[in-house]
Each structure stands twice: as C-alpha cells, then as structure tokens.
Design a protein around this motif. Structure first.
Motif, PDB file in Angstrom:
ATOM      1  N   HIS A  58       0.848  -1.199   0.000  1.00  0.00           N
ATOM      2  CA  HIS A  58       0.000   0.000   0.000  1.00  0.00           C
ATOM      3  C   HIS A  58       0.881   1.246   0.000  1.00  0.00           C
ATOM      4  O   HIS A  58       1.954   1.254   0.586  1.00  0.00           O
ATOM      5  N   VAL A  59       0.403   2.269  -0.685  1.00  0.00           N
ATOM      6  CA  VAL A  59       1.095   3.553  -0.742  1.00  0.00           C
ATOM      7  C   VAL A  59       0.082   4.648  -0.438  1.00  0.00           C
ATOM      8  O   VAL A  59      -1.048   4.610  -0.929  1.00  0.00           O
ATOM      9  N   ALA A  60       0.489   5.603   0.343  1.00  0.00           N
ATOM     10  CA  ALA A  60      -0.330   6.787   0.593  1.00  0.00           C
ATOM     11  C   ALA A  60       0.597   7.998   0.575  1.00  0.00           C
ATOM     12  O   ALA A  60       1.818   7.861   0.632  1.00  0.00           O
ATOM     13  N   PHE A  61      -0.002   9.162   0.463  1.00  0.00           N
ATOM     14  CA  PHE A  61       0.802  10.390   0.463  1.00  0.00           C
ATOM     15  C   PHE A  61      -0.016  11.539   1.002  1.00  0.00           C
ATOM     16  O   PHE A  61      -1.253  11.515   0.986  1.00  0.00           O
ATOM     17  N   ILE A  62       0.695  12.532   1.484  1.00  0.00           N
ATOM     18  CA  ILE A  62       0.109  13.823   1.801  1.00  0.00           C
ATOM     19  C   ILE A  62       1.002  14.858   1.138  1.00  0.00           C
ATOM     20  O   ILE A  62       2.168  14.582   0.842  1.00  0.00           O
ATOM     21  N   GLY A  63       0.467  16.010   0.868  1.00  0.00           N
ATOM     22  CA  GLY A  63       1.290  17.036   0.260  1.00  0.00           C
ATOM     23  C   GLY A  63       0.489  18.236  -0.174  1.00  0.00           C
ATOM     24  O   GLY A  63      -0.725  18.303   0.004  1.00  0.00           O
ATOM     25  N   ASP A  64       1.223  19.151  -0.755  1.00  0.00           N
ATOM     26  CA  ASP A  64       0.631  20.390  -1.223  1.00  0.00           C
ATOM     27  C   ASP A  64       1.470  20.870  -2.387  1.00  0.00           C
ATOM     28  O   ASP A  64       2.691  20.689  -2.396  1.00  0.00           O
ATOM     29  N   GLY A  65       0.835  21.469  -3.359  1.00  0.00           N
ATOM     30  CA  GLY A  65       1.593  21.990  -4.481  1.00  0.00           C
ATOM     31  C   GLY A  65       0.756  22.081  -5.736  1.00  0.00           C
ATOM     32  O   GLY A  65      -0.473  22.026  -5.702  1.00  0.00           O
ATOM     33  N   CYS A  66       1.447  22.191  -6.840  1.00  0.00           N
ATOM     34  CA  CYS A  66       0.789  22.381  -8.135  1.00  0.00           C
ATOM     35  C   CYS A  66       0.077  21.102  -8.581  1.00  0.00           C
ATOM     36  O   CYS A  66       0.293  20.014  -8.038  1.00  0.00           O
ATOM     37  N   ALA A  67      -0.766  21.242  -9.583  1.00  0.00           N
ATOM     38  CA  ALA A  67      -1.551  20.116 -10.091  1.00  0.00           C
ATOM     39  C   ALA A  67      -0.661  18.976 -10.574  1.00  0.00           C
ATOM     40  O   ALA A  67      -0.967  17.802 -10.338  1.00  0.00           O
ATOM     41  N   ILE A  68       0.444  19.292 -11.221  1.00  0.00           N
ATOM     42  CA  ILE A  68       1.323  18.250 -11.751  1.00  0.00           C
ATOM     43  C   ILE A  68       1.936  17.428 -10.615  1.00  0.00           C
ATOM     44  O   ILE A  68       1.922  16.194 -10.647  1.00  0.00           O
ATOM     45  N   SER A  69       2.462  18.072  -9.591  1.00  0.00           N
ATOM     46  CA  SER A  69       3.108  17.321  -8.499  1.00  0.00           C
ATOM     47  C   SER A  69       2.105  16.460  -7.745  1.00  0.00           C
ATOM     48  O   SER A  69       2.389  15.303  -7.425  1.00  0.00           O
ATOM     49  N   GLN A  70       0.951  17.000  -7.463  1.00  0.00           N
ATOM     50  CA  GLN A  70      -0.033  16.261  -6.675  1.00  0.00           C
ATOM     51  C   GLN A  70      -0.695  15.156  -7.494  1.00  0.00           C
ATOM     52  O   GLN A  70      -0.924  14.058  -6.991  1.00  0.00           O
ATOM     53  N   ALA A  71      -0.966  15.416  -8.762  1.00  0.00           N
ATOM     54  CA  ALA A  71      -1.532  14.373  -9.630  1.00  0.00           C
ATOM     55  C   ALA A  71      -0.522  13.257  -9.842  1.00  0.00           C
ATOM     56  O   ALA A  71      -0.872  12.074  -9.840  1.00  0.00           O
ATOM     57  N   SER A  72       0.740  13.625 -10.001  1.00  0.00           N
ATOM     58  CA  SER A  72       1.782  12.623 -10.177  1.00  0.00           C
ATOM     59  C   SER A  72       1.877  11.728  -8.946  1.00  0.00           C
ATOM     60  O   SER A  72       1.993  10.503  -9.060  1.00  0.00           O
ATOM     61  N   ALA A  73       1.813  12.300  -7.750  1.00  0.00           N
ATOM     62  CA  ALA A  73       1.850  11.516  -6.513  1.00  0.00           C
ATOM     63  C   ALA A  73       0.647  10.586  -6.423  1.00  0.00           C
ATOM     64  O   ALA A  73       0.774   9.416  -6.049  1.00  0.00           O
ATOM     65  N   SER A  74      -0.516  11.091  -6.790  1.00  0.00           N
ATOM     66  CA  SER A  74      -1.728  10.278  -6.767  1.00  0.00           C
ATOM     67  C   SER A  74      -1.633   9.113  -7.754  1.00  0.00           C
ATOM     68  O   SER A  74      -1.911   7.962  -7.402  1.00  0.00           O
ATOM     69  N   MET A  75      -1.224   9.405  -8.972  1.00  0.00           N
ATOM     70  CA  MET A  75      -1.103   8.372  -9.998  1.00  0.00           C
ATOM     71  C   MET A  75      -0.030   7.355  -9.620  1.00  0.00           C
ATOM     72  O   MET A  75      -0.219   6.140  -9.779  1.00  0.00           O
TER      73      MET A  75
END
Length: 138
Positions: A58-75
């Motif tokens: 399992h992988v999870a994340f928290i963060g803040d930033g631009c759409a590219i960084s956050q979408a990349s982390a989600s994907m």
C-alpha cells in the motif's frame, strides 16, 4: 496536441482534485518527505510492504503543491501497489512522463518527478543505502 492530450489533461486534473490514496499510513514501513523549492511542492510518501519485505502492499501520500506534483503523486500511488522495491528504484523520469501522458517543460518535470524521487530515496533509506532527512528536486 490532439484529443489524447486533452484526455490526459483531464486525468491529471481529476487526480489533482480527487487524489487517490491521500492520507497518512500509521503503520508504514517507509516514510519520507521531499520538496521542489522552485515551485513550492511538498510530498510525504508512506509505503507499507508485504510480508516478503520487498513488494509494495500500500502507498499513501500527503502534500501540497501544483496540479502536476499532486496528480503525479496520486497516480504513482496507484502504480506502485504490487511493485518490487527494485522496480521502483529503477524508474526514471520517462516512466513518470509516460504515466502523466503530456509533454512537460523542464521546470514542470521537477514537479512531476518529486513523488518518484521521494519514493526512491525512502526506499534507499529503508535499505540502509542513504541517509537524508528530505529529498529535493534541486
């Protein structure tokens, strides 16, 4: 840019607005944070390993930033499930760009690869090969 790139843009916006696997894992085996100082992006990744200590369960994340960084982390959080630690360490920026499906400027590539670099450094720390408090894309 054709219809395909519009589809990928919509996918990026969807992951940004509705991030998958967002939140902290209390029992994470690997936990690491990083930032992209040029854009102000931050991401903290949490990885739970399977009983073999090599397969990502399992992988999870928290963060803040631009759409590219956050979408990349989600994907990436979706892509990494079931993957070996070695396979993650072998990933490169082209894998992330392919996952996102859009061309990026050099400045945006740093946003896109932040989650990958955080995951890779977290694994290297877990395996005793690196000792850093925070990953940076600089």
């Amino acid at each position: 840019m054709g219809m395909g790139s519009d589809m990928y843009r919509q996918q990026i916006l969807d992951h940004y607005k509705n991030p998958r696997n967002y939140g902290e894992l209390e029992d994470a085996d690997i936990e690491h944070v990083g930032e992209n100082p040029m854009c102000g992006d931050t991401i903290k990744m949490f990885v739970k390993l399977a009983d073999d200590d090599d397969t990502i369960e399992h992988v999870a994340f928290i963060g803040d930033g631009c759409a590219i960084s956050q979408a990349s982390a989600s994907m990436l959080s979706e892509e990494l499930r079931g993957t070996s630690l070695e396979a993650v360490r072998e990933m490169d920026r082209d894998d992330i760009i392919d996952m996102l499906g859009v061309e990026l400027s050099p400045m945006r590539i740093k946003c896109a690869v932040l989650a990958e670099k955080v995951a890779q450094d977290g694994i290297a720390i877990y395996q005793g090969e690196k000792d850093v408090d925070e990953t940076t894309t600089e």
